[in-house]
Design a protein around this motif. Structure first.
Motif, PDB file in Angstrom:
ATOM      1  N   THR A   1      38.008  28.510  20.257  1.00  0.00           N
ATOM      2  CA  THR A   1      38.763  28.903  21.305  1.00  0.00           C
ATOM      3  C   THR A   1      38.333  30.276  21.774  1.00  0.00           C
ATOM      4  O   THR A   1      37.522  30.927  21.140  1.00  0.00           O
ATOM      5  N   ALA A   2      38.714  30.724  23.046  1.00  0.00           N
ATOM      6  CA  ALA A   2      38.428  32.003  23.600  1.00  0.00           C
ATOM      7  C   ALA A   2      39.345  32.633  24.073  1.00  0.00           C
ATOM      8  O   ALA A   2      40.504  32.186  24.455  1.00  0.00           O
ATOM      9  N   HIS A   3      39.286  34.157  23.909  1.00  0.00           N
ATOM     10  CA  HIS A   3      40.141  35.062  24.201  1.00  0.00           C
ATOM     11  C   HIS A   3      39.263  36.182  24.993  1.00  0.00           C
ATOM     12  O   HIS A   3      38.744  36.907  24.156  1.00  0.00           O
ATOM     13  N   TRP A   4      39.243  36.329  26.281  1.00  0.00           N
ATOM     14  CA  TRP A   4      38.535  37.338  26.988  1.00  0.00           C
ATOM     15  C   TRP A   4      39.481  38.417  27.280  1.00  0.00           C
ATOM     16  O   TRP A   4      40.475  38.316  28.018  1.00  0.00           O
ATOM     17  N   GLN A   5      39.343  39.861  26.959  1.00  0.00           N
ATOM     18  CA  GLN A   5      40.072  40.870  27.548  1.00  0.00           C
ATOM     19  C   GLN A   5      39.373  41.538  28.524  1.00  0.00           C
ATOM     20  O   GLN A   5      38.763  42.636  28.143  1.00  0.00           O
ATOM     21  N   GLU A   6      39.059  41.055  29.672  1.00  0.00           N
ATOM     22  CA  GLU A   6      38.407  41.398  30.877  1.00  0.00           C
ATOM     23  C   GLU A   6      39.120  41.483  31.993  1.00  0.00           C
ATOM     24  O   GLU A   6      39.898  40.536  32.120  1.00  0.00           O
ATOM     25  N   ALA A   7      38.900  42.522  32.923  1.00  0.00           N
ATOM     26  CA  ALA A   7      39.499  42.501  34.085  1.00  0.00           C
ATOM     27  C   ALA A   7      38.460  42.555  35.095  1.00  0.00           C
ATOM     28  O   ALA A   7      37.535  43.322  34.976  1.00  0.00           O
ATOM     29  N   PHE A   8      38.975  41.984  36.421  1.00  0.00           N
ATOM     30  CA  PHE A   8      38.082  42.180  37.464  1.00  0.00           C
ATOM     31  C   PHE A   8      38.821  42.474  38.655  1.00  0.00           C
ATOM     32  O   PHE A   8      39.835  41.901  38.908  1.00  0.00           O
ATOM     33  N   ASP A   9      38.174  43.381  39.469  1.00  0.00           N
ATOM     34  CA  ASP A   9      38.859  43.972  40.816  1.00  0.00           C
ATOM     35  C   ASP A   9      38.102  43.197  41.949  1.00  0.00           C
ATOM     36  O   ASP A   9      36.904  43.410  42.066  1.00  0.00           O
ATOM     37  N   MET A  10      39.039  42.703  42.687  1.00  0.00           N
ATOM     38  CA  MET A  10      38.489  42.006  43.935  1.00  0.00           C
ATOM     39  C   MET A  10      39.190  42.652  45.241  1.00  0.00           C
ATOM     40  O   MET A  10      40.379  42.319  45.435  1.00  0.00           O
ATOM     41  N   PRO A  11      38.475  43.660  45.877  1.00  0.00           N
ATOM     42  CA  PRO A  11      39.249  44.032  47.182  1.00  0.00           C
ATOM     43  C   PRO A  11      39.332  42.850  48.325  1.00  0.00           C
ATOM     44  O   PRO A  11      38.377  42.995  49.063  1.00  0.00           O
ATOM     45  N   ILE A  12      40.135  42.418  48.193  1.00  0.00           N
ATOM     46  CA  ILE A  12      40.384  41.145  49.346  1.00  0.00           C
ATOM     47  C   ILE A  12      41.729  41.604  50.385  1.00  0.00           C
ATOM     48  O   ILE A  12      42.800  41.925  49.793  1.00  0.00           O
ATOM     49  N   ALA A  13      41.382  41.967  51.494  1.00  0.00           N
ATOM     50  CA  ALA A  13      42.601  42.234  52.365  1.00  0.00           C
ATOM     51  C   ALA A  13      43.498  40.759  52.873  1.00  0.00           C
ATOM     52  O   ALA A  13      42.916  39.852  52.483  1.00  0.00           O
ATOM     53  N   MET A  14      44.621  41.182  52.646  1.00  0.00           N
ATOM     54  CA  MET A  14      45.735  39.901  52.980  1.00  0.00           C
ATOM     55  C   MET A  14      45.640  39.534  54.314  1.00  0.00           C
ATOM     56  O   MET A  14      46.062  40.608  55.395  1.00  0.00           O
ATOM     57  N   SER A  15      45.068  38.553  54.671  1.00  0.00           N
ATOM     58  CA  SER A  15      44.962  38.176  55.851  1.00  0.00           C
ATOM     59  C   SER A  15      45.015  36.464  55.909  1.00  0.00           C
ATOM     60  O   SER A  15      45.301  35.839  55.136  1.00  0.00           O
ATOM     61  N   ASP A  16      45.028  35.795  57.136  1.00  0.00           N
ATOM     62  CA  ASP A  16      45.297  34.283  57.048  1.00  0.00           C
ATOM     63  C   ASP A  16      43.936  33.860  56.560  1.00  0.00           C
ATOM     64  O   ASP A  16      44.264  32.796  55.824  1.00  0.00           O
ATOM     65  N   ASP A  17      42.807  34.165  56.494  1.00  0.00           N
ATOM     66  CA  ASP A  17      41.580  33.695  55.952  1.00  0.00           C
ATOM     67  C   ASP A  17      41.799  33.993  54.219  1.00  0.00           C
ATOM     68  O   ASP A  17      41.431  32.843  53.578  1.00  0.00           O
ATOM     69  N   SER A  18      42.144  34.881  53.965  1.00  0.00           N
ATOM     70  CA  SER A  18      42.204  35.110  52.424  1.00  0.00           C
ATOM     71  C   SER A  18      43.473  34.353  51.846  1.00  0.00           C
ATOM     72  O   SER A  18      43.415  34.031  50.645  1.00  0.00           O
ATOM     73  N   MET A  19      44.599  34.219  52.667  1.00  0.00           N
ATOM     74  CA  MET A  19      45.589  33.281  52.218  1.00  0.00           C
ATOM     75  C   MET A  19      45.089  31.959  51.976  1.00  0.00           C
ATOM     76  O   MET A  19      45.816  31.095  51.371  1.00  0.00           O
ATOM     77  N   GLY A  20      44.132  31.359  52.787  1.00  0.00           N
ATOM     78  CA  GLY A  20      43.640  29.938  52.441  1.00  0.00           C
ATOM     79  C   GLY A  20      42.446  29.871  51.487  1.00  0.00           C
ATOM     80  O   GLY A  20      41.900  28.858  51.250  1.00  0.00           O
ATOM     81  N   ALA A  21      42.213  31.110  50.861  1.00  0.00           N
ATOM     82  CA  ALA A  21      40.990  31.034  49.869  1.00  0.00           C
ATOM     83  C   ALA A  21      41.405  30.684  48.571  1.00  0.00           C
ATOM     84  O   ALA A  21      42.856  30.422  48.099  1.00  0.00           O
ATOM     85  N   THR A  22      40.648  30.405  47.806  1.00  0.00           N
ATOM     86  CA  THR A  22      41.082  29.861  46.358  1.00  0.00           C
ATOM     87  C   THR A  22      40.356  30.739  45.372  1.00  0.00           C
ATOM     88  O   THR A  22      39.145  31.168  45.360  1.00  0.00           O
ATOM     89  N   LEU A  23      41.172  30.896  44.212  1.00  0.00           N
ATOM     90  CA  LEU A  23      40.477  31.561  43.091  1.00  0.00           C
ATOM     91  C   LEU A  23      40.173  30.582  42.082  1.00  0.00           C
ATOM     92  O   LEU A  23      40.966  29.816  41.492  1.00  0.00           O
TER      93      LEU A  23
ATOM     94  N   LEU B   1      40.996  18.957  28.285  1.00  0.00           N
ATOM     95  CA  LEU B   1      40.008  19.755  28.362  1.00  0.00           C
ATOM     96  C   LEU B   1      40.317  21.326  27.763  1.00  0.00           C
ATOM     97  O   LEU B   1      39.423  21.933  27.719  1.00  0.00           O
ATOM     98  N   GLY B   2      41.560  21.557  27.480  1.00  0.00           N
ATOM     99  CA  GLY B   2      42.041  22.647  27.112  1.00  0.00           C
ATOM    100  C   GLY B   2      42.948  23.470  28.212  1.00  0.00           C
ATOM    101  O   GLY B   2      43.150  22.771  29.210  1.00  0.00           O
ATOM    102  N   ARG B   3      43.320  24.346  28.113  1.00  0.00           N
ATOM    103  CA  ARG B   3      44.192  25.382  29.081  1.00  0.00           C
ATOM    104  C   ARG B   3      43.602  26.560  29.135  1.00  0.00           C
ATOM    105  O   ARG B   3      42.898  27.035  28.325  1.00  0.00           O
ATOM    106  N   ILE B   4      43.706  27.281  30.450  1.00  0.00           N
ATOM    107  CA  ILE B   4      43.263  28.592  30.537  1.00  0.00           C
ATOM    108  C   ILE B   4      44.379  29.388  30.951  1.00  0.00           C
ATOM    109  O   ILE B   4      45.361  28.867  31.881  1.00  0.00           O
ATOM    110  N   VAL B   5      44.872  30.610  30.471  1.00  0.00           N
ATOM    111  CA  VAL B   5      45.860  31.363  30.920  1.00  0.00           C
ATOM    112  C   VAL B   5      45.325  32.807  31.403  1.00  0.00           C
ATOM    113  O   VAL B   5      44.268  33.158  30.461  1.00  0.00           O
ATOM    114  N   PHE B   6      45.703  33.137  32.650  1.00  0.00           N
ATOM    115  CA  PHE B   6      45.378  34.517  32.946  1.00  0.00           C
ATOM    116  C   PHE B   6      46.294  35.212  33.689  1.00  0.00           C
ATOM    117  O   PHE B   6      47.418  34.558  34.141  1.00  0.00           O
TER     118      PHE B   6
END
Length: 124
Positions: free
Chosen positions: A38-60, A110-115
């Motif tokens: 099993t894996a447990h990562w304690q890592e954080a990532f910042d993504m400076p994404i402005a809230m817009s129609d384009d970003s609201m249609g995007a996928t993480l 295949l397992g689960r991912i929690v974030f």
């Protein structure tokens, strides 16, 4: 914080997992965790994404791989629309089953991912 993958891909019954995180023009990878079931990562990532129609249609997208010498094995992935993460006042915990490439369901787990994700408004 990321937790995920309980699928052994190597001969010894373990994997060397890492997670690739992508969204729009941003891409990050966690560190590789050697010889794990099993894996447990304690890592954080910042993504400076402005809230817009384009970003609201995007996928993480979070994709879990097993690190190997020649080719890394795909262990599973999950995609979450950014619109489901927007306008949250506090970090949102998300738990999803990992899927095969292209979002296809697996016959077995295949397992689960929690974030945790937090859309933080930054007026600058």
């Amino acid at each position: 914080a990321l937790r995920g993958g309980d699928d052994a891909a190597d001969r010894g019954g373990t994997s060397d997992p890492y997670c690739a995180v992508t969204c729009m023009d941003f891409a990050f990878k966690t560190r590789v965790l050697p010889k794990r079931t099993t894996a447990h990562w304690q890592e954080a990532f910042d993504m400076p994404i402005a809230m817009s129609d384009d970003s609201m249609g995007a996928t993480l997208t979070l994709t879990v791989y097993d690190k190997d010498l020649l080719f890394d094995d795909h262990l599973g992935e999950v995609s979450v629309p950014l619109s489901t993460l927007a306008n949250t006042a506090a970090p949102l915990s998300v738990a999803r089953d990992l899927l095969r490439k292209g979002g296809q369901s697996a016959s077995g787990t295949l397992g689960r991912i929690v974030f945790s994700a937090h859309w933080r408004h930054d007026p600058d």
